[in-house]
Design a protein around this motif. Structure first.
Motif, short mmCIF file in Angstrom:
data_model
loop_
_atom_site.label_atom_id
_atom_site.label_comp_id
_atom_site.label_asym_id
_atom_site.label_seq_id
_atom_site.Cartn_x
_atom_site.Cartn_y
_atom_site.Cartn_z
N GLU A 3 0.83 -1.20 0.00
CA GLU A 3 0.00 0.00 0.00
C GLU A 3 0.87 1.26 0.00
O GLU A 3 0.48 2.29 -0.53
CB GLU A 3 -0.91 -0.03 1.22
CG GLU A 3 -1.91 1.12 1.29
CD GLU A 3 -3.03 0.97 0.27
OE1 GLU A 3 -3.80 1.92 0.11
OE2 GLU A 3 -3.13 -0.10 -0.36
N LEU A 94 7.23 -9.88 8.85
CA LEU A 94 6.61 -8.74 8.19
C LEU A 94 7.66 -7.85 7.55
O LEU A 94 7.50 -7.41 6.40
CB LEU A 94 5.77 -7.94 9.19
CG LEU A 94 5.16 -6.63 8.66
CD1 LEU A 94 4.24 -6.89 7.47
CD2 LEU A 94 4.42 -5.90 9.76
N TYR A 203 -5.10 4.52 10.81
CA TYR A 203 -5.56 3.16 11.10
C TYR A 203 -5.13 2.80 12.52
O TYR A 203 -4.12 3.31 13.01
CB TYR A 203 -4.94 2.13 10.14
CG TYR A 203 -5.19 2.37 8.68
CD1 TYR A 203 -6.33 1.91 8.05
CD2 TYR A 203 -4.24 3.06 7.91
CE1 TYR A 203 -6.56 2.13 6.69
CE2 TYR A 203 -4.45 3.28 6.55
CZ TYR A 203 -5.60 2.82 5.95
OH TYR A 203 -5.82 3.03 4.62
N VAL A 205 -4.56 -0.88 14.70
CA VAL A 205 -4.58 -2.34 14.61
C VAL A 205 -4.22 -2.95 15.96
O VAL A 205 -3.55 -2.33 16.78
CB VAL A 205 -3.60 -2.85 13.53
CG1 VAL A 205 -3.99 -2.30 12.16
CG2 VAL A 205 -2.15 -2.48 13.86
N ALA A 209 -0.44 -9.20 12.61
CA ALA A 209 -1.16 -9.72 11.44
C ALA A 209 -2.08 -8.65 10.85
O ALA A 209 -2.17 -8.49 9.62
CB ALA A 209 -1.97 -10.96 11.83
N GLN A 210 -2.76 -7.90 11.71
CA GLN A 210 -3.62 -6.82 11.23
C GLN A 210 -2.80 -5.69 10.61
O GLN A 210 -3.23 -5.06 9.64
CB GLN A 210 -4.49 -6.28 12.36
CG GLN A 210 -5.59 -7.24 12.80
CD GLN A 210 -6.43 -6.68 13.94
OE1 GLN A 210 -6.20 -5.58 14.42
NE2 GLN A 210 -7.40 -7.46 14.39
N ARG A 212 -0.05 -6.13 8.98
CA ARG A 212 0.28 -6.62 7.65
C ARG A 212 -0.88 -6.39 6.68
O ARG A 212 -0.67 -6.00 5.52
CB ARG A 212 0.62 -8.11 7.70
CG ARG A 212 1.01 -8.68 6.34
CD ARG A 212 0.94 -10.19 6.29
NE ARG A 212 1.29 -10.67 4.95
CZ ARG A 212 0.46 -10.68 3.91
NH1 ARG A 212 -0.79 -10.22 4.05
NH2 ARG A 212 0.86 -11.11 2.73
N ASP A 213 -2.10 -6.60 7.16
CA ASP A 213 -3.28 -6.41 6.29
C ASP A 213 -3.40 -4.97 5.81
O ASP A 213 -3.87 -4.72 4.70
CB ASP A 213 -4.55 -6.83 7.03
CG ASP A 213 -4.63 -8.33 7.26
OD1 ASP A 213 -3.93 -9.08 6.56
OD2 ASP A 213 -5.40 -8.75 8.14
N VAL A 214 -3.00 -4.02 6.65
CA VAL A 214 -3.05 -2.60 6.26
C VAL A 214 -1.95 -2.30 5.24
O VAL A 214 -2.18 -1.55 4.28
CB VAL A 214 -2.88 -1.69 7.50
CG1 VAL A 214 -2.68 -0.24 7.07
CG2 VAL A 214 -4.11 -1.80 8.41
N LYS A 217 -1.91 -4.93 0.68
CA LYS A 217 -3.31 -5.07 0.22
C LYS A 217 -3.37 -5.67 -1.18
O LYS A 217 -2.42 -5.62 -1.92
CB LYS A 217 -4.01 -3.71 0.25
CG LYS A 217 -4.21 -3.19 1.66
CD LYS A 217 -5.06 -1.94 1.67
CE LYS A 217 -5.34 -1.47 3.09
NZ LYS A 217 -6.16 -0.25 3.17
#
Length: 217
Positions: A3, A94, A203, A205, A209-210, A212-214, A217
Motif C-alpha cells: 500500500e 513482516l 488506522y 490495529v 497480522a492486522q 500486515r493487512d493494512v 493489500k
C-alpha cells in the motif's frame, strides 16, 4: 501488493517490547536520585516519550535533575538494558515481506540513534532498514516530528502520500501528522486505543497480522 512505498517504524513498543530494559534502567536512575520505586510496572509510562520529558512530568525534576537522571539511566541501560528486549512475534517476517515487496523501510525513534542501531544489529533486523534515525545523545532531536523529518531527509524526501508512520504512542501519530503523513497505531505496544484514536491515527490495529493487512493489500 504494498500500500505504501516508504514505511517508517517506531522501535520501542512497535518492533520490540523494551519493557524490562527501560523500566529497570529508570528504576536504577530514580534510586540514584533518591526516589525508591519498588514495582517496575509503575514505570511503563516511560516507554515512548523522551526520557527528559518523563522525568520532569512524572517526578517533578528540573532540567538539571532530569539530565542527571538520564546519565544514571544510561549507566545501566548501555551495558545491560539495551539487550533486555523481545522482538514482537511475526515482526521479522513482516519486515522481510515488506522489503521483498520493494518497500523502503526506516526506523524513526526517540531513542538515541546509537542505541537503536545497536539493538537492530543485536536482534538481526537492521538488514531490513535503509536508515535508522533517533535522537542525539546531547538531548537534541527528541521530538518525534523532528525525528520523522530527519528520517525523510535521509531517505531523499520521498513523496509524502506514499509514506506511512507506524507506532504505539500518540507521539508517533502526532509526529506523522505534523509531517502530513498517514499513520498506523498499534495496540500491542504501550499506547491505548483511546490514545491512538484521540491522536487521529489513520488506522489502528491490534496485532502484527492486522498491521500486515493494512500494509499489504
Amino acid at each position: 501488493m504494498v500500500e505504501y512505498e516508504v514505511v517508517l517504524f517506531d522501535l520501542d513498543g512497535t518492533i520490540i517490547d523494551p519493557k524490562e530494559g527501560i523500566t529497570k534502567s529508570v528504576q536504577y536512575a530514580l534510586g540514584k536520585m533518591g526516589v525508591a520505586v519498588e514495582n517496575c510496572k509503575a514505570l511503563e509510562s516511560f516507554i515512548g516519550p523522551p526520557l527528559q520529558q518523563s522525568f520532569k512530568e512524572q517526578f517533578g525534576f528540573s532540567d538539571h535533575q532530569a539530565n542527571e537522571a538520564i546519565s544514571y539511566y544510561r549507566e545501566r541501560y548501555k551495558p545491560t538494558g539495551i539487550y533486555e528486549n523481545t522482538v514482537y512475534i511475526g515482526m521479522n517476517e513482516l519486515l522481510a515481506e515488506l522489503k521483498s515487496a520493494g518497500c523502503r523501510l526506516a526506523i524513526a525513534t526517540s531513542k538515541p540513534t546509537v542505541f537503536a542501531q545497536n539493538i537492530a544489529e543485536h536482534y538481526d533486523f537492521a538488514r531490513y532498514f535503509d536508515v535508522i534515525i533517533g535522537s542525539e545523545l546531547d538531548g537534541s532531536r527528541t521530538l518525534k516530528a523532528e525525528v520523522i523529518e530527519e528520517t525523510l531527509n535521509q531517505l531523499g524526501n520521498p513523496e509524502i502520500s506514499k509514506c506511512v508512520m507506524i507506532g504505539d504512542r500518540k507521539y508517533d501519530i502526532i509526529g506523522a501528522k505534523t509531517n502530513d503523513m498517514e499513520s498506523v497505531g498499534v495496540e500491542f505496544g504501550y499506547g491505548s486505543k483511546q490514545e491512538l484514536a484521540e491522536a487521529n491515527a489513520t488506522y489502528i490495529v491490534q496485532t502484527v497480522a492486522q498491521l500486515r493487512d493494512v500494509l499489504m493489500k
